[in-house]
Motif scaffolding. Structure first.
Motif, PDB file in Angstrom:
ATOM      1  N   GLU A 215      56.918 -10.714 -16.037  1.00 41.64           N
ATOM      2  CA  GLU A 215      57.284 -11.380 -17.517  1.00 41.64           C
ATOM      3  C   GLU A 215      55.516 -12.718 -17.944  1.00 41.64           C
ATOM      4  N   GLU A 245      60.172 -12.580 -24.931  1.00 41.69           N
ATOM      5  CA  GLU A 245      59.086 -12.887 -23.353  1.00 41.69           C
ATOM      6  C   GLU A 245      59.354 -14.800 -23.237  1.00 41.69           C
ATOM      7  N   HIS A 248      62.620 -15.553 -21.401  1.00 36.26           N
ATOM      8  CA  HIS A 248      62.427 -15.054 -20.145  1.00 36.26           C
ATOM      9  C   HIS A 248      61.735 -15.873 -19.193  1.00 36.26           C
TER      10      HIS A 248
HETATM   11 FE   FE2 Z   1      60.604  -7.542 -22.798  1.00 34.56          FE
END
Ligand code: FE2
Ligand code: FE2
Length: 376
Positions: A215, A245, A248
């Motif tokens: 990520e 993102e 994340h």
């Molecule tokens: Fe994603």
């Protein structure tokens, strides 16, 4: 066998022959089965907010959900060839377009405009296809984290990420299906990395592989494409995906920072090796070998030429601009005689170490209430 050969299966990082010998053997099947090897962990400690930073992320996630069907302008007409032309015009002189290449004496010398155009379309398709497959990897990894992480605040947060990732797979798949001509199968290096992450039994390795490495790279790559594309639907799609993102990656940094503080040198060494392996797999996948195959040019020669262009080298380095500072923040660079620092030096990406890490960058990426279609 050296450490490096043990980890990545070759001694020389740039051994093109070895990189290209890895191919995807499982392209015909609709499903792919990977052993997940982990224990599911219950916790009986329901104290919400014991980890305030994770709790804050969870609350933020609840109010940041968007709808992939209704929040993006799907009625936008997209002509993939026109997109390539418009992007090329916009990027002219920036050193990022194929028009800036000196192709004299290469297999590209006789290419007509039509072939350059096809390369542009294929390359965009390939990139978005790998994004889509990576998103499914994230969906699976995050579902796994819900099961395996021992902290309630992390289980709560991870459950919101599962929803985010479903939406990301959905929008990339819809874009490829309705605006482009289908999609490429998953790249072999990406699949190898996703399999390694999913099959590792230790819960923090899922985070390290997915939230920090995959990520972290995706955030940089989406940012690059968002900046470069002239296609309004794709631009907005990437903007919305990036807003998730950034959260994340923050989730990964915040969770692992706490956990890694107490690990022994030997345990940290395993994490350093894992991070290095992931970095190499991701670098290998960006060679786009499947695109050259489809363009019917000699793959090795094409990659050798393209890899030497300054643009390519800059792009490849830039992909690590989030990963390196985040690894530093986690204390992974300098433990065990700076083992990972030395590997990142060899990959030529250490210069990013002092950029801002992503633990609170999500505020900067957040969607406004107008973008989320919420009324105050
Ligand atoms: Fe994603
Ligand atoms: Fe994600």
């Amino acid at each position: 066998m050296t450490d490096i050969e043990n980890i990545i299966g070759r001694e020389d990082l740039d051994d093109l022959e070895a990189i290209l010998s890895v191919s995807n053997s499982d392209m015909q099947s609709t499903i792919s089965i990977v052993e997940d090897n982990s224990d599911a962990i219950f916790t009986w400690n329901y104290e919400k907010g014991e980890r305030p930073a994770l709790n804050k992320l969870y609350e933020k996630a609840k109010t940041s959900m968007w709808n992939g069907e209704t929040d993006l302008p799907w009625d936008t007409e997209v002509n993939p060839e026109e997109v390539v032309i418009n992007d090329m015009v916009a990027q002219q002189g920036m050193g990022v377009s194929f028009a800036d290449f000196d192709v004299a004496g290469t297999p590209f010398e006789k290419w007509t405009e039509l072939e350059w155009l096809k390369l542009g379309v294929e390359s965009n398709n390939w990139t978005l296809s790998q994004f889509m497959h990576g998103e499914q990897g994230a969906l699976i990894c995050t579902a796994k984290i819900v099961e395996t992480v021992p902290w309630i605040d992390a289980k709560y947060y991870a459950s919101t990420q599962v929803m985010d990732e479903a939406r990301h797979v959905e929008v990339f798949a819809k874009y490829l299906d309705t605006k482009m001509d289908g999609y490429y199968p998953v790249n072999a290096h990406l699949k190898m990395l996703l399999d390694d992450i999913v099959s590792d039994s230790r819960w923090d390795m899922t985070y390290l592989g997915m939230q920090i490495m995959v990520e972290g790279l995706a955030l940089a790559a989406f940012g690059f494409m968002h900046m470069m594309t002239t296609e309004p639907l794709l631009k907005q799609l990437l903007r919305y995906v990036m807003s998730d993102e950034a959260r994340h990656v923050a989730f990964g940094v915040l969770s692992l920072k706490e956990y890694y503080a107490d690990l022994s040198d030997a345990e940290i060494f395993e994490r350093q090796q894992f991070a290095f392996e992931a970095a190499v797999r991701m670098r290998d996948r960006f060679l786009q070998q499947e695109v050259w195959e489809r363009m019917e040019v000699p793959v090795k020669e094409a990659i050798t030429i393209v890899s030497q262009t300054p643009t390519r080298q800059m792009f490849q380095m830039m992909l690590f601009s989030k990963i390196v500072p985040n690894c530093k923040k986690l204390g992974l660079l300098d433990r065990n005689d700076a083992w990972l620092r030395r590997r990142f030096e060899e990959l030529n990406v250490i210069q990013f170490e002092d950029l801002t890490d992503t633990s609170d960058e999500f505020e900067k990426f957040a969607l406004s209430s107008e973008e989320l279609g919420q009324t105050a």
